[in-house]
Design an enzyme around this catalytic site. Sequence first.
Site, mmCIF file in Angstrom:
data_model
loop_
_atom_site.group_PDB
_atom_site.id
_atom_site.type_symbol
_atom_site.label_atom_id
_atom_site.label_comp_id
_atom_site.label_asym_id
_atom_site.label_seq_id
_atom_site.Cartn_x
_atom_site.Cartn_y
_atom_site.Cartn_z
ATOM 1 N N ASN A 1 -10.055 -1.035 -1.502
ATOM 2 C CA ASN A 1 -8.626 -0.774 -1.284
ATOM 3 C C ASN A 1 -7.845 -1.422 -2.430
ATOM 4 O O ASN A 1 -7.773 -2.648 -2.519
ATOM 5 C CB ASN A 1 -8.236 -1.366 0.079
ATOM 6 N N CYS B 1 0.815 -1.217 0.000
ATOM 7 C CA CYS B 1 0.000 0.000 0.000
ATOM 8 C C CYS B 1 0.847 1.264 0.000
ATOM 9 O O CYS B 1 0.380 2.327 -0.410
ATOM 10 C CB CYS B 1 -0.949 -0.017 1.185
ATOM 11 N N HIS C 1 -3.776 6.901 1.353
ATOM 12 C CA HIS C 1 -4.025 5.569 0.796
ATOM 13 C C HIS C 1 -5.409 5.133 1.248
ATOM 14 O O HIS C 1 -5.755 5.276 2.427
ATOM 15 C CB HIS C 1 -2.946 4.604 1.294
HETATM 16 N N1 COA Z 1 -18.696 -9.607 7.220
HETATM 17 C C1 COA Z 1 -19.282 -9.932 8.393
HETATM 18 N N2 COA Z 1 -18.573 -10.259 9.502
HETATM 19 C C2 COA Z 1 -17.235 -10.256 9.400
HETATM 20 C C3 COA Z 1 -16.566 -9.927 8.220
HETATM 21 C C4 COA Z 1 -17.356 -9.601 7.092
HETATM 22 N N3 COA Z 1 -16.821 -9.260 5.914
HETATM 23 N N4 COA Z 1 -15.239 -10.006 8.422
HETATM 24 C C5 COA Z 1 -15.077 -10.367 9.700
HETATM 25 N N5 COA Z 1 -16.275 -10.518 10.295
HETATM 26 C C6 COA Z 1 -16.577 -10.913 11.672
HETATM 27 C C7 COA Z 1 -15.443 -11.644 12.336
HETATM 28 O O1 COA Z 1 -15.453 -13.012 11.972
HETATM 29 C C8 COA Z 1 -15.738 -11.430 13.791
HETATM 30 O O2 COA Z 1 -16.735 -12.323 14.194
HETATM 31 P P1 COA Z 1 -16.723 -12.970 15.681
HETATM 32 O O3 COA Z 1 -16.865 -11.789 16.607
HETATM 33 O O4 COA Z 1 -17.900 -13.866 15.644
HETATM 34 O O5 COA Z 1 -15.405 -13.673 15.798
HETATM 35 C C9 COA Z 1 -16.336 -10.032 13.826
HETATM 36 O O6 COA Z 1 -16.755 -9.741 12.481
HETATM 37 C C10 COA Z 1 -15.357 -8.965 14.266
HETATM 38 O O7 COA Z 1 -14.123 -9.211 13.611
HETATM 39 P P2 COA Z 1 -12.899 -8.269 13.769
HETATM 40 O O8 COA Z 1 -11.812 -8.728 12.845
HETATM 41 O O9 COA Z 1 -12.574 -8.080 15.220
HETATM 42 O O10 COA Z 1 -13.570 -6.942 13.213
HETATM 43 P P3 COA Z 1 -12.999 -5.504 13.183
HETATM 44 O O11 COA Z 1 -13.933 -4.627 13.891
HETATM 45 O O12 COA Z 1 -11.545 -5.453 13.542
HETATM 46 O O13 COA Z 1 -13.099 -5.202 11.621
HETATM 47 C C11 COA Z 1 -11.646 -5.032 9.739
HETATM 48 C C12 COA Z 1 -12.361 -5.970 10.695
HETATM 49 C C13 COA Z 1 -10.840 -5.876 8.780
HETATM 50 C C14 COA Z 1 -12.685 -4.242 8.962
HETATM 51 C C15 COA Z 1 -10.785 -4.075 10.575
HETATM 52 O O14 COA Z 1 -9.943 -4.815 11.429
HETATM 53 C C16 COA Z 1 -9.957 -3.177 9.755
HETATM 54 O O15 COA Z 1 -10.473 -2.315 9.084
HETATM 55 N N6 COA Z 1 -8.642 -3.340 9.814
HETATM 56 C C17 COA Z 1 -7.741 -2.578 9.009
HETATM 57 C C18 COA Z 1 -7.713 -3.234 7.658
HETATM 58 C C19 COA Z 1 -7.026 -2.394 6.648
HETATM 59 O O16 COA Z 1 -7.096 -1.193 6.650
HETATM 60 N N7 COA Z 1 -6.352 -3.082 5.777
HETATM 61 C C20 COA Z 1 -5.685 -2.480 4.728
HETATM 62 C C21 COA Z 1 -4.363 -2.014 5.146
HETATM 63 S S1 COA Z 1 -3.555 -1.343 3.830
#
Ligand code: COA
Length: 332
Positions: free
Chosen positions: A289, A114, A259
């Site tokens: 993204n 990224c 980004h």
């Molecule tokens: N749809 C529905 N539920 C989902 C899901 C989706 N697409 N993806 C994950 N979940 C679920 C998980 O399985 C978890 O379920 P559980 O509580 O039963 O175990 C729950 O949602 C919460 O998961 P978690 O990973 O803790 O969620 P979060 O609030 O951290 O959100 C992201 C997940 C990926 C959106 C978040 O961590 C994020 O934005 N991270 C940064 C990612 C990023 O910017 N990446 C690019 C970098 S360049």
Amino acid sequence: MRYSKIVGLGHHVPETVITNQYLSTVMETNDEWIVERTGIKERRWMDPTKDTVGNMAAKAARIALQRASLTEKDIDFIVFATITPDYFFPGSGVLLQRELGLEGIGALDIRNACSGFIYALSVADQFIKSGMYKTILVVGAEIQSTAIDVSTRGRNTAVIFADGAGAAILQPSDKPGILSTHLHSDGRFAEELYVRDPGSSRPREERQPEQILDTTHFKVVMNGNQVFKHAVVRFMEVINEALHANGMKKEDIDLLVPHQANLRISQYIQEKLALRDDQVYNNIMRYGNTTAASIPIAMSEAWAEGKMKENDVICLAAFGSGFTWASALIRW
Ligand code: COA
């Protein structure tokens, strides 16, 4: 003093629109969850009969050239940022060089995820400032959709990553231009966001097709929480570093082009910098993204919408796999 200046911007995204509604038919997810956590409403995925990283990059490059009133023949070097090259090797730079019919010019590949576009911009900036090249094509292009696990198992990445290409043309100028670039990495976190294979450091039998079919090793693996926590800190650090290096304050930023990692990350930075909505460019809602392509796509759209005016201070900032993070401050 010799500076480098962006004289043209272009982008290209695949035609196929993938909505959150569609994703909810192939995995356990829903529009509300995706919009609330990421801000993404739809993204583009490649059509295997039409799109390659190389040809999307060429389309973006031709638009950038046209906007700069230049032609392919003016380009004397290519810097290509991608982590999803068409081949494991050679890199995408040579494929773009071939596609544009640019006989014999150098083509460098950058693999900083990224942060890749800012790393690429920084390299091109040094080459221009040193007088080595006069017209450099800097590209960020990715096809992530074929490396994501489109099932409930991969839903935390499948809803985020997507495809597209953006390009910038750099030329020398006697006034800035690119004011400064700032590049960082911390490999302790390499496995927090990565695609493991085709990695070389494996027993030979692990690289054989029958061994790998049932693994997730070719898919994107991400620890979303870790990425989020580090991203919000590093984005702020590297933006402040750029401002400090140029004796500027946050009030001096006219437009921040972050980004497009996640809308919540952009909103956090916007709040910390006390920027208005019209001072931060976001298009993640429409494209997801697109890794190294996200900044040049966003810049190309912002420019086309008249949001980057002469003399404006434009700040670019990125964070991603590696971890790597980077910023650039530009006087437009
Ligand atoms: N749809 C529905 N539920 C989902 C899901 C989706 N697409 N993806 C994950 N979940 C679920 C998980 O399985 C978890 O379920 P559980 O509580 O039963 O175990 C729950 O949602 C919460 O998961 P978690 O990973 O803790 O969620 P979060 O609030 O951290 O959100 C992201 C997940 C990926 C959106 C978040 O961590 C994020 O934005 N991270 C940064 C990612 C990023 O910017 N990446 C690019 C970098 S360049």
